[in-house]
Write an enzyme that holds these catalytic residues in place. Structure first.
Site, PDB file in Angstrom:
ATOM      1  N   ASP A 266      -2.386 -58.155   2.047  1.00 17.84           N
ATOM      2  CA  ASP A 266      -2.128 -57.112   1.065  1.00 17.84           C
ATOM      3  C   ASP A 266      -3.469 -56.572   0.572  1.00 17.84           C
ATOM      4  OD1 ASP A 266      -0.472 -55.607  -0.853  1.00 17.84           O
ATOM      5  OD2 ASP A 266      -1.456 -56.891  -2.326  1.00 17.84           O
TER       6      ASP A 266
ATOM      7  N   ASP B 149      -0.920 -61.747  -3.511  1.00 18.02           N
ATOM      8  CA  ASP B 149      -1.207 -62.277  -4.843  1.00 18.02           C
ATOM      9  C   ASP B 149      -0.142 -63.248  -5.326  1.00 18.02           C
ATOM     10  OD1 ASP B 149       0.926 -60.697  -5.561  1.00 18.02           O
ATOM     11  OD2 ASP B 149      -0.274 -59.177  -6.574  1.00 18.02           O
TER      12      ASP B 149
ATOM     13  N   ASP C 185       4.359 -60.084  -3.793  1.00 21.75           N
ATOM     14  CA  ASP C 185       4.386 -60.351  -2.359  1.00 21.75           C
ATOM     15  C   ASP C 185       5.220 -61.584  -2.018  1.00 21.75           C
ATOM     16  OD1 ASP C 185       2.606 -58.222  -1.801  1.00 21.75           O
ATOM     17  OD2 ASP C 185       0.928 -59.476  -2.400  1.00 21.75           O
TER      18      ASP C 185
END
Length: 790
Positions: free
Chosen positions: A483, A678, A682
């Site tokens: 991410d 994180d 996610d």
């Protein structure tokens, strides 16, 4: 001025707050001033915090079931009044005695019992589930050490007498008298565990040891006490029946030595947890409601307590600073050696070091709820978990011991039938050698010892592994999905560009944008407001403020937002369009500022790439991994970041709910995927991936949703986790090969296959030494992981 045309200036005095310092006054009892005839003061114990309190100066008292209790502070009184029994029970506030501590087996974590003992499956000494920072003496190690010392003192004379070869009766009886306490007292735990293995139908190393030493000793004892039972074929030339007290006593001593070495080595596998526990101070300085300060044990700190941290002290628990200013060394969490400035309102992490000033904090998470406590729990659970590769050792071990008995029986039969004279003596010694050397302990220890040390090594490097299976799967990962926000980047947007058009200055454009953003909670608004504050710009109040989700904000005749916002209000971006595209290609998020339907400026905000990210991406590529970046940003912004970092594949404009779909798609292509995020938005993707890697500071959500948590929170942690996985799995394979090869070579040699060729026989004593060496060598190889470079 343009500003005065569209806004009303408003000034709001900044709010100030603080916490008054604790009162320096305190009621002290000057014991030294009491006269010799004075009655010594009477102290009572606060049932909540266990502090000593004088009834005359107590902050409060409460009568319960006919007894009056005194308290050091009103908070303690209130907590006691709410639930007195929780503080009056025998276990409240006191550490559990050793007998109440849960113990488990490192090889069979499903075995649990209260207090120390031996595993009914493998016979190994159980270990406490909860490691403490105190170097408490291991009762099993102390017992085995005592037995070993006694056995050595008695076994050496037995060995010397046997080496003399003298058939003098007094010397034979001397061997019997000296060997008996060695076998029946020093070696008694082995017979207990051997019997337990038979009762539980789980044959193990102690079954073999008990059978081997017991056979040698029993045969010799009967030969001494009832020699008439033996036929002439079993007697030596001297007329006496051969005795084997020497191998029985020496083997017992060598096995005890192996147990001592093994227990000491196993004790070092918990050094990582001890190091983590050692980061927490043992006491905290609490400030009571009336301002009195006192040092209390760490376990007596409660949520809401006010604590003082002086220079050089460690933060006792997690909480928030309520007064003071200081620099905190947070290297245990972040890995960064530079202290972090802390002031009122900033969060504090238990175990970190206060370097300069004095702080007053409010405790918010204590005990196991602190970050340090959660790390210790995660490491402890992971060390007791089982890797899939352990199943191979389990299957082999299930058939191994019965196979060894068959080999020992076959050895006895062959030597008794066709061996040289004295055939029965050779048959007995060689079958005992087979039983002793074929110890499955090394095979059973191969995987759990490596897991325990590897998980501990990872914890010291900021890599928290949830279980052993994660370590095994991580080694096979070929694709890492990352991410962008907060992982590749810092996750905190900053103002990068201000372009003023139509004759306005940069400060005017920034001031207008910041004034509009005052009512917004968007991360981009925070970046603009922070930049305006650094330039000391005065902000104006905005009337008719409204937020347009996904597009921007509006107030009176002003607009601040993206191109879609301009299109909605039919505003032509004009020359600003080409400039905005150039900014987007550089990775910036662009906002247009328009007044009276005319674009007057551009604001560019970007999320800076972490300093460690480029090097981490290069290292991941060196490890042969494919990097896929996920982001909700526009493709233009994503491509700009990818170009700078050399990302292999981009998936842009992806909503959080769609990230797991991307992971599934990659898995359908046959890829082994690790997802790094994180750990909050996610979480579905982290759970979908074969290995979820949570970035950040080890929050609750991150630890629950991912297989690996990187405490420091940057991509270099993924590199360390990958290297840890490969080093641990390599170490496990080395141990398994070592154990398999040892048994594959040792059993035939002990059975005497080399005797017809080279005249070589393996004494049971040498077999016992080899068996001890195999277990210790496996543990020693596992301990090498403590020094592996990550």
């Amino acid at each position: 001025m343009l500003r005065n045309t569209f806004f009303m200036v408003a000034s709001t005095p900044p709010s100030e707050g603080g916490v008054p310092g604790p009162s320096s006054s305190a009621n002290l009892v000057q014991l030294g001033s009491l006269s010799p005839l004075a009655t010594p003061p009477v102290f009572e114990t606060d049932p909540v915090c266990k502090m000593h309190v004088m009834p005359e100066t107590a902050a409060g008292k409460y009568e319960y079931k006919g007894k009056t209790y005194y308290f050091c502070a009103q908070r303690c009184l209130e907590r006691f009044r709410a639930d007195p029994e929780s503080f009056l029970s025998s276990k409240a506030g006191t550490p559990s005695p050793k007998s109440d501590v849960p113990y488990t087996c490192p090889m069979h974590p499903e075995i649990n019992q209260i207090g120390p003992g031996a595993c009914p499956k493998c016979g190994m000494a159980l270990e406490p589930e909860l490691v403490t920072v105190d170097d408490e003496e291991n009762p099993e190690l102390a017992d085995m050490t005592r037995r070993f010392r006694v056995s050595v003192v008695l076994a050496i004379p037995v060995l010397l007498i046997a080496m003399s070869g003298s058939p003098i009766p007094v010397l034979r009886w001397g061997q019997f008298l000296l060997a008996t306490p060695v076998v029946l007292w020093a070696g008694w735990p082995f017979f207990e565990r051997a019997w337990a293995s038979i009762v539980n139908r789980s044959l193990n190393m102690f079954t073999l040891i008990g059978m081997g030493t017991g056979t040698a000793y029993s045969f010799s004892a009967v030969a001494m006490l009832l020699p008439g039972l033996f036929p002439a074929g079993l007697r030596a030339a001297s007329g006496y029946v051969p005795i084997y007290f020497e191998p029985a006593a020496v083997i017992t001593s060598l096995v005890l030595l192996g147990q001592v070495l093994e227990l000491r080595a196993r004790g070092r596998t918990g050094s990582a947890i001890k190091a983590l526990l050692g980061l927490a101070p043992k006491t905290a300085r609490r400030i009571s409601a009336d301002g009195i300060e006192s040092d209390i044990p760490l376990e007596h700190v409660h949520v809401g307590d006010t604590l003082r941290i002086r220079p050089g002290e460690r933060i006792p628990v997690d909480g928030v600073a309520v007064d003071g200013h200081s620099s905190i060394d947070e290297s245990m969490v972040s890995g960064e050696p530079i202290p972090v400035e802390k002031q009122m309102g900033d969060s504090l992490i238990g175990g970190t070091i206060n370097t300069t000033g004095t702080l007053v904090m409010r405790a918010e998470r204590v005990g196991r709820e602190t970050l340090l406590g959660q790390i210790v729990q995660m490491v402890s659970q992971a060390q007791r978990s089982r890797a899939p590769i352990q199943r191979l050792a389990d299957v082999v071990s299930a058939y191994f011991v019965p196979a060894v008995f068959v080999c020992a029986l076959a050895t006895f039969i062959v030597w008794a039938a066709i061996g040289p004279e004295p055939r029965l003596a050779y048959a007995l010694l060689n079958s005992i050698a087979v039983l002793i050397i074929a110890c499955p302990c090394a095979l059973g220890l191969a995987t759990p010892m490596s897991i325990m040390v590897g998980v501990g090594r990872g914890a010291t490097a900021g890599v928290l592994v949830r279980n052993a299976e994660v370590l095994e799967v991580l080694e096979k990962v070929d694709t890492v999905v990352i991410d962008k926000t907060g992982t590749l980047t810092q996750g905190k947007p900053v103002l990068t560009t201000v372009i003023a058009l139509d004759g306005h200055s940069e400060n005017e454009i920034l001031g207008l944008a910041a004034s509009l953003e005052q009512g917004s909670e968007h991360p981009l608004a925070s970046a603009i407001l922070s930049a305006a504050a650094k330039r000391n710009l005065k902000l104006a109040a905005v009337s008719e403020f409204r937020s347009i989700p996904g597009k921007g904000i509006a107030g009176n005749n002003a607009l601040l937002g993206n191109a879609q916002l301009l299109a909605e209000f039919n505003i032509d971006s004009g020359v600003a369009s080409s400039q905005s595209e150039s900014m987007r290609q550089d990775g910036q998020t662009v906002m247009f500022l328009a007044i009276e339907n005319k674009v007057v400026g551009l604001i560019g905000v970007a999320d800076p790439i972490k300093e460690t990210t480029p090097e981490a991406i290069r290292e991941l590529h060196k490890e042969g991994l494919r990097i896929v970046m996920l982001t909700g940003d526009s493709r233009t912004t994503a491509e700009a970041v990818a170009r700078k970092l050399g990302i292999d594949e981009i998936r842009a404009e992806v909503l959080p709910a769609e990230k797991s779909r991307v992971v599934k798609e990659l898995q359908s292509q046959g890829r082994i995927v690790a997802m790094a995020g994180d750990g909050v938005n996610d979480a579905p993707a982290l759970a979908q991936a074969q290995v979820g890697i949570a970035m950040g500071t080890g929050t609750d959500v991150a630890m629950q949703s991912a297989g690996v948590t990187l405490v420091k929170g940057d991509l270099t942690g993924i590199v360390r986790a990958l290297r840890l996985s490969r080093a641990t799995m390599r170490n496990i394979r080395q141990n398994l090969v070592l154990a398999f090869v040892y048994n594959a070579l040792g059993i035939p040699i002990a059975a005497g296959v080399l005797y017809p060729v080279a005249g070589l026989l393996l004494s049971p004593i040498i077999a016992s030494a080899a068996m001890t060496f195999s277990s210790v060598s496996v543990i020693g190889n596992a301990l090498r992981l403590r020094r592996v470079r990550l």
